[in-house]
Design an enzyme around this catalytic site. Sequence first.
Site, PDB file in Angstrom:
ATOM      1  N   PRO A   2       0.864  -1.148   0.162  1.00 56.72           N
ATOM      2  CA  PRO A   2      -0.143   0.049   0.016  1.00 56.72           C
ATOM      3  C   PRO A   2       0.734   1.196  -0.099  1.00 56.72           C
ATOM      4  O   PRO A   2       2.177   1.292   0.751  1.00 56.72           O
ATOM      5  CB  PRO A   2      -0.676  -0.105   1.153  1.00 56.72           C
ATOM      6  CG  PRO A   2      -0.485  -1.572   1.763  1.00 56.72           C
ATOM      7  CD  PRO A   2       0.624  -2.195   0.746  1.00 56.72           C
ATOM      8  N   GLU A   3       0.429   2.145  -0.754  1.00 55.66           N
ATOM      9  CA  GLU A   3       1.180   3.340  -0.861  1.00 55.66           C
ATOM     10  C   GLU A   3       0.596   4.462   0.002  1.00 55.66           C
ATOM     11  O   GLU A   3      -0.431   4.160   0.769  1.00 55.66           O
ATOM     12  CB  GLU A   3       1.503   3.997  -2.291  1.00 55.66           C
ATOM     13  CG  GLU A   3       1.952   3.016  -3.187  1.00 55.66           C
ATOM     14  CD  GLU A   3       2.271   3.288  -4.664  1.00 55.66           C
ATOM     15  OE1 GLU A   3       2.581   4.466  -4.941  1.00 55.66           O
ATOM     16  OE2 GLU A   3       2.093   2.299  -5.468  1.00 55.66           O
ATOM     17  N   HIS A  97      -3.576 -15.682   7.224  1.00 58.98           N
ATOM     18  CA  HIS A  97      -2.520 -14.700   7.002  1.00 58.98           C
ATOM     19  C   HIS A  97      -2.625 -13.464   7.918  1.00 58.98           C
ATOM     20  O   HIS A  97      -1.823 -12.488   7.766  1.00 58.98           O
ATOM     21  CB  HIS A  97      -2.531 -14.057   5.409  1.00 58.98           C
ATOM     22  CG  HIS A  97      -2.294 -14.943   4.386  1.00 58.98           C
ATOM     23  ND1 HIS A  97      -3.119 -15.042   3.411  1.00 58.98           N
ATOM     24  CD2 HIS A  97      -1.745 -16.237   4.450  1.00 58.98           C
ATOM     25  CE1 HIS A  97      -2.716 -16.108   2.655  1.00 58.98           C
ATOM     26  NE2 HIS A  97      -1.673 -16.911   3.220  1.00 58.98           N
ATOM     27  N   ARG A 116       2.224 -11.834   2.595  1.00 62.66           N
ATOM     28  CA  ARG A 116       3.758 -11.832   2.168  1.00 62.66           C
ATOM     29  C   ARG A 116       4.727 -11.776   3.384  1.00 62.66           C
ATOM     30  O   ARG A 116       5.761 -11.866   2.906  1.00 62.66           O
ATOM     31  CB  ARG A 116       4.071 -11.104   0.938  1.00 62.66           C
ATOM     32  CG  ARG A 116       3.622 -11.377  -0.491  1.00 62.66           C
ATOM     33  CD  ARG A 116       3.841 -10.595  -1.478  1.00 62.66           C
ATOM     34  NE  ARG A 116       5.155 -10.869  -1.942  1.00 62.66           N
ATOM     35  CZ  ARG A 116       5.714 -10.057  -2.785  1.00 62.66           C
ATOM     36  NH1 ARG A 116       5.104  -9.275  -3.458  1.00 62.66           N
ATOM     37  NH2 ARG A 116       6.971 -10.422  -3.363  1.00 62.66           N
TER      38      ARG A 116
END
Length: 274
Positions: A2-3, A97, A116
Site C-alpha cells: 500500500p502506498e 494470513h 507476504r
Amino acid sequence: MPELPEVETIRRILTTGTEEAPSIIGQCVRTTELLWERTLAYPSPEEFARELPGQQVLGLGRRGKFLIIKFSQDSLVFHLRMSGDLGMSLVSEPARHDRLRVIFESGWVLSFNDTRKFGRAWLVKDPEELLEGLGPEPTSVELDGVCFGRRLGQKNRQIKPLLMDQHFLSGLGNIYTDEALFRAGIHPARLSWSLSEGEAERLLEAIRETLEDGIRHNGSSIDWVYRGGNFQNYFRVYQQTGNACPVCGQTIQKIVLGQRGTHFCEHCQPFKKG
DNA sequence: CCTGAAACCTGTCTGC
DNA sequence: TGCAGACAGGTTTCAG
C-alpha cells in the site's frame, strides 16, 4: 505495499469506523496475539504482550506509508510493505494470513493481515525516533516548487527511483510514481538534475494531484489484495502496457527501472538529456 | 554517489 | 494437468 493513499484510507476507516465496525478510538486492549514473530520488529514478543494490555487508543496518525496508532502509554506503528492490511472485526479465531492481533475489551479485534510477511510493527514510546529519516510529506506546506527543484538538482539519479526513495520524499510507491510522472509529462529515466524549474514545479503538482485522486477513490485494489478502493479504474499508465495512451493514443511502454516495472508513454513523456 | 542484484515471503498467472 | 519461471503496491543490504 500500500502506498500513501491506501494507508491514509485505512487510517480514516479505523478513525471513523464504518457501518460494519466501530471506530478504534477509545477501545481498551484486553490482550494481543502474535502469530508470526518476525512481524514484530520491536520490542521482544514478551515485552509486547506485557506492555499493551490495559492501554486505550487515543488516536491515529500517518507519516509517509507508516500508520501510527497512539495508545495511552505507547504508539503502535505499522508498515504494511507489499501486502499488509489492517481492519476491525469480531472474529475470535485468526484469519488466514493474520500476523498480529490486538483484542479489545469490547470484543472487537484489530487484525494485521499480511500474506507476504514483509510488513512490520513497532511498539515504541516515541514514533519520531523511528520516522526521523523520512523525507518530507508530499503535501507539506514547507515543500514548494522551488525547494523541490533545488533538491532534485542536488541529486544525479533517475527521477523515478529517486521519487520512490523514502529518504527523499515519503509516501510514493510504484503506482503513484508512474501515474504522477505521466501526469507531469516526464520520462521516468530522466536524471533528476536535468529537470527545469518549470518541470519540477509541474511534477510536484502532479504528485499532489495523483495522491489526492488516490485518496478520493479510497486507494487502489489490485491483484488479490482488495481493500475496497477503486483508483485502479483510473490508472492511465500503470498496468496499461500495450494499451493506448489516454492522451495521445500511442502504445504504453513497460521498462524496468530500479528493479521495478515502469509504465509510461514515449510520446507524452519524451526522454530529454541535460 | 549511483546502480543493480539479492534477500525477505506467498500467491497468481503464463507458457511449454 | 503439471510444473517452472516470472512477477507483484516495499525496503534493506551489499557489491561493483
